[in-house]
Scaffold this motif. Sequence first.
Motif, mmCIF file in Angstrom:
data_model
loop_
_atom_site.group_PDB
_atom_site.id
_atom_site.type_symbol
_atom_site.label_atom_id
_atom_site.label_comp_id
_atom_site.label_asym_id
_atom_site.label_seq_id
_atom_site.Cartn_x
_atom_site.Cartn_y
_atom_site.Cartn_z
ATOM 1 N N ILE A 113 22.021 45.018 40.607
ATOM 2 C CA ILE A 113 22.322 46.397 40.241
ATOM 3 C C ILE A 113 21.763 46.612 38.838
ATOM 4 O O ILE A 113 22.131 45.896 37.910
ATOM 5 C CB ILE A 113 23.843 46.674 40.262
ATOM 6 C CG1 ILE A 113 24.429 46.382 41.648
ATOM 7 C CG2 ILE A 113 24.127 48.113 39.838
ATOM 8 C CD1 ILE A 113 25.944 46.454 41.709
ATOM 9 N N ASP A 114 20.860 47.562 38.708
ATOM 10 C CA ASP A 114 20.215 47.843 37.416
ATOM 11 C C ASP A 114 19.622 46.583 36.789
ATOM 12 O O ASP A 114 19.811 46.305 35.611
ATOM 13 C CB ASP A 114 21.206 48.504 36.447
ATOM 14 C CG ASP A 114 21.683 49.858 36.948
ATOM 15 O OD1 ASP A 114 20.899 50.533 37.647
ATOM 16 O OD2 ASP A 114 22.830 50.234 36.639
ATOM 17 N N ASN A 115 18.941 45.787 37.627
ATOM 18 C CA ASN A 115 18.271 44.559 37.210
ATOM 19 C C ASN A 115 19.215 43.481 36.685
ATOM 20 O O ASN A 115 18.802 42.590 35.949
ATOM 21 C CB ASN A 115 17.183 44.845 36.175
ATOM 22 C CG ASN A 115 16.047 45.648 36.771
ATOM 23 O OD1 ASN A 115 15.625 45.391 37.902
ATOM 24 N ND2 ASN A 115 15.576 46.633 36.031
ATOM 25 N N ILE A 116 20.479 43.550 37.055
ATOM 26 C CA ILE A 116 21.455 42.511 36.729
ATOM 27 C C ILE A 116 21.959 41.941 38.049
ATOM 28 O O ILE A 116 22.331 42.681 38.959
ATOM 29 C CB ILE A 116 22.625 43.066 35.896
ATOM 30 C CG1 ILE A 116 22.112 43.668 34.591
ATOM 31 C CG2 ILE A 116 23.654 41.966 35.611
ATOM 32 C CD1 ILE A 116 23.169 44.418 33.802
ATOM 33 N N PHE A 141 31.504 46.780 47.332
ATOM 34 C CA PHE A 141 31.160 45.525 46.655
ATOM 35 C C PHE A 141 31.849 45.485 45.304
ATOM 36 O O PHE A 141 31.907 46.495 44.603
ATOM 37 C CB PHE A 141 29.635 45.426 46.456
ATOM 38 C CG PHE A 141 29.217 44.282 45.573
ATOM 39 C CD1 PHE A 141 29.083 43.005 46.085
ATOM 40 C CD2 PHE A 141 28.966 44.491 44.219
ATOM 41 C CE1 PHE A 141 28.705 41.952 45.265
ATOM 42 C CE2 PHE A 141 28.579 43.440 43.400
ATOM 43 C CZ PHE A 141 28.449 42.167 43.920
ATOM 44 N N ASP A 142 32.381 44.317 44.952
ATOM 45 C CA ASP A 142 32.822 44.096 43.575
ATOM 46 C C ASP A 142 32.218 42.789 43.079
ATOM 47 O O ASP A 142 31.850 41.933 43.864
ATOM 48 C CB ASP A 142 34.352 44.089 43.456
ATOM 49 C CG ASP A 142 34.995 42.886 44.111
ATOM 50 O OD1 ASP A 142 34.686 41.736 43.744
ATOM 51 O OD2 ASP A 142 35.830 43.100 45.012
ATOM 52 N N ASN A 143 32.089 42.678 41.773
ATOM 53 C CA ASN A 143 31.456 41.495 41.194
ATOM 54 C C ASN A 143 32.487 40.506 40.640
ATOM 55 O O ASN A 143 32.259 39.858 39.626
ATOM 56 C CB ASN A 143 30.450 41.877 40.103
ATOM 57 C CG ASN A 143 31.117 42.391 38.844
ATOM 58 O OD1 ASN A 143 32.077 43.161 38.911
ATOM 59 N ND2 ASN A 143 30.600 41.998 37.692
ATOM 60 N N ALA A 144 33.590 40.342 41.345
ATOM 61 C CA ALA A 144 34.651 39.440 40.893
ATOM 62 C C ALA A 144 34.442 38.007 41.391
ATOM 63 O O ALA A 144 35.398 37.286 41.657
ATOM 64 C CB ALA A 144 36.011 39.978 41.314
ATOM 65 N N LEU A 169 40.165 42.151 37.185
ATOM 66 C CA LEU A 169 40.965 41.881 35.989
ATOM 67 C C LEU A 169 40.953 40.403 35.615
ATOM 68 O O LEU A 169 41.260 40.045 34.480
ATOM 69 C CB LEU A 169 42.414 42.354 36.200
ATOM 70 C CG LEU A 169 42.621 43.859 36.300
ATOM 71 C CD1 LEU A 169 44.067 44.183 36.671
ATOM 72 C CD2 LEU A 169 42.232 44.551 35.000
ATOM 73 N N GLN A 170 40.546 39.551 36.556
ATOM 74 C CA GLN A 170 40.526 38.111 36.328
ATOM 75 C C GLN A 170 39.201 37.601 35.760
ATOM 76 O O GLN A 170 39.076 36.418 35.477
ATOM 77 C CB GLN A 170 40.820 37.369 37.638
ATOM 78 C CG GLN A 170 42.076 37.822 38.350
ATOM 79 C CD GLN A 170 43.327 37.671 37.510
ATOM 80 O OE1 GLN A 170 43.533 36.643 36.884
ATOM 81 N NE2 GLN A 170 44.155 38.710 37.484
ATOM 82 N N ILE A 171 38.208 38.475 35.609
ATOM 83 C CA ILE A 171 36.899 38.017 35.117
ATOM 84 C C ILE A 171 36.584 38.658 33.772
ATOM 85 O O ILE A 171 37.129 39.697 33.411
ATOM 86 C CB ILE A 171 35.759 38.308 36.121
ATOM 87 C CG1 ILE A 171 35.488 39.816 36.234
ATOM 88 C CG2 ILE A 171 36.050 37.672 37.473
ATOM 89 C CD1 ILE A 171 34.164 40.156 36.890
ATOM 90 N N GLU A 172 35.673 38.016 33.055
ATOM 91 C CA GLU A 172 35.162 38.539 31.789
ATOM 92 C C GLU A 172 33.855 39.275 32.045
ATOM 93 O O GLU A 172 33.193 39.072 33.048
ATOM 94 C CB GLU A 172 34.911 37.383 30.808
ATOM 95 C CG GLU A 172 36.145 36.576 30.458
ATOM 96 C CD GLU A 172 37.123 37.353 29.593
ATOM 97 O OE1 GLU A 172 36.672 38.165 28.754
ATOM 98 O OE2 GLU A 172 38.341 37.152 29.761
ATOM 99 N N GLY A 173 33.461 40.118 31.119
ATOM 100 C CA GLY A 173 32.165 40.779 31.198
ATOM 101 C C GLY A 173 32.192 42.065 31.983
ATOM 102 O O GLY A 173 33.241 42.677 32.192
ATOM 103 N N ASN A 174 30.986 42.484 32.423
ATOM 104 C CA ASN A 174 30.848 43.724 33.188
ATOM 105 C C ASN A 174 31.672 43.669 34.460
ATOM 106 O O ASN A 174 31.709 42.645 35.137
ATOM 107 C CB ASN A 174 29.389 43.968 33.570
ATOM 108 C CG ASN A 174 28.522 44.301 32.380
ATOM 109 O OD1 ASN A 174 29.008 44.683 31.327
ATOM 110 N ND2 ASN A 174 27.217 44.143 32.556
#
Length: 118
Positions: free
Chosen positions: A100-103, A44-47, A20-25
């Motif tokens: 993940i999916d080339n990102i 895994f989370d991308n935070a 919730l603290q980040i922008e984007g995906n």
Amino acid sequence: ENELIQVLVNIINNSKDALLQIEGNKVIQIKTYSDLEFGYIQIFDNAKGIPEEIIEKIFEPYFTTKHKSQGTGIGLFMVEEIIQKHLNGQINVENISLNIDNIKYKGAEFTIKIPLNL
């Protein structure tokens, strides 16, 4: 079974709060696998990960990065207690980059290791 569910819910809720603290995906990826002796669960989370200066403290009782109205610092302490003392396992966390999916994403990954024969 119920204790393992409690562990997973706690980690995923922490990931959700951090996302919730980040922008984007926003990504939470859960992987499971096993070998002959152990079952593994990776979350895994991308935070953006856990700051290096506190990553070693996150399993300590009453350690929290949240406002007092949101957290007590007991959640990850209890996660580690359940994994080690009730499931005879281990839990580790590290900051990683993951494609993940080339990102390419940066975040925290929790790895739970539990013996298959309790």
